[in-house]
Design a protein around this motif. Structure first.
Motif, PDB file in Angstrom:
ATOM      1  N   SER A   1       0.803  -1.220   0.000  1.00  0.00           N
ATOM      2  CA  SER A   1       0.000   0.000   0.000  1.00  0.00           C
ATOM      3  C   SER A   1       0.835   1.270   0.000  1.00  0.00           C
TER       4      SER A   1
ATOM      5  N   PHE B   1       3.818   2.724  -4.832  1.00  0.00           N
ATOM      6  CA  PHE B   1       3.013   2.635  -6.040  1.00  0.00           C
ATOM      7  C   PHE B   1       3.289   3.832  -6.940  1.00  0.00           C
TER       8      PHE B   1
ATOM      9  N   HIS C   1       0.817  -0.950  -7.877  1.00  0.00           N
ATOM     10  CA  HIS C   1       1.532  -1.142  -6.619  1.00  0.00           C
ATOM     11  C   HIS C   1       2.644  -2.176  -6.773  1.00  0.00           C
TER      12      HIS C   1
END
Length: 204
Positions: A56, A59, A158
Motif C-alpha cells: 500500500s 506505487f 503497486h
C-alpha cells in the motif's frame, strides 16, 4: 488529459524504454519501498521495478497531480508485468454512464471477488515470469454494476512487480496484430495472456 483527443487503436501511458517513462505518473515509495529503473535479463530490456514489503505504500499513479483525470475511453487496459514471486496489485478508477466513479482493485493475494457500490476487488493469478494482463473494463463494469463504461479516470500500480508497458486498446488484439514495440513476447517464449477473475453474477 486525453478526453478531448481522438482515441483509437492503442494508447500507451507507460513504456519503460521511453525517454521519460514516468512523465505522466506520480511516484510514492515509503519505508523500505523502492521504485527504480532496471534491466530485465529475460527480455534484455529496461523495466521499472516496484518493490516493497508493504504494497500500500509503494506505487505509481497516473495521471500525476491532484484533480487531473485520464479521460481514456478505450475499454481494454493491458499491462506487461513480470511476476517476481511476491504479492502484487493494481487499481483502476472508471466512470460509468450513471456518472458514478467505480474502483476495481486487482491483486494476487485476493482469493475471491467482492463487489461493493464503490469498489470491486478481484483476484489475479500470474504465471511465472512475464505476463500480459488484459483487463476488459467495459465487460467488467457491465457484469459488476449493470452499467456502461464511459472512461478511465486513473490507474495505480503497486509493488511488487517489474513493469514494461501499460496501454489501452479499442479491442483485444492478438500478439501478431500489435506493432513490434507493443509486443511483449518478441524476445521470449509466448504464454497465454492473463486477466482478472470475473465477479460473480448479481443476485436475481
Amino acid at each position: 488529459m486525453f478526453r478531448h483527443n481522438f482515441q483509437s487503436g492503442l494508447l500507451s501511458i507507460f513504456y519503460s524504454l521511453g525517454n521519460q517513462p514516468l512523465q505522466l505518473w506520480d511516484q510514492h515509495a515509503h519505508g523500505q519501498g523502492m521504485i527504480t529503473l532496471d534491466v530485465d535479463n529475460d527480455i534484455s530490456s529496461p523495466i521499472l521495478a516496484l518493490r516493497s514489503p508493504k504494497l500500500s505504500t509503494t506505487f505509481i499513479k497516473c495521471p500525476a497531480g491532484v484533480g487531473v483525470e485520464l479521460g481514456i475511453k478505450l475499454p481494454i487496459m493491458v499491462l506487461n508485468v513480470k511476476n517476481i514471486g511476491k504479492y502484487f496489485s493494481f487499481e483502476v478508477q472508471v466512470r460509468d454512464d450513471k456518472q458514478v466513479i467505480r474502483r476495481f482493485r486487482v491483486s494476487t493475494f485476493q482469493t475471491e471477488s467482492r463487489v461493493q457500490p464503490d469498489i470491486c476487488t478481484l483476484p489475479l493469478r500470474l504465471d511465472e515470469g512475464w505476463n500480459q494482463v488484459q483487463f476488459d473494463l467495459s465487460d467488467f463494469v457491465r457484469r459488476t454494476y449493470q452499467t456502461c463504461y464511459i472512461e478511465t479516470i486513473s490507474v495505480q500500480i503497486h509493488a511488487n512487480c517489474y513493469l514494461r508497458r501499460v496501454y489501452f486498446a479499442e479491442k483485444l488484439y492478438a500478439e501478431d496484430q500489435l506493432p513490434l514495440e507493443f509486443r511483449l513476447y518478441s524476445s521470449i517464449k509466448p504464454t497465454p495472456p492473463s486477466s482478472p477473475s470475473p465477479p460473480p453474477p448479481p443476485p436475481e
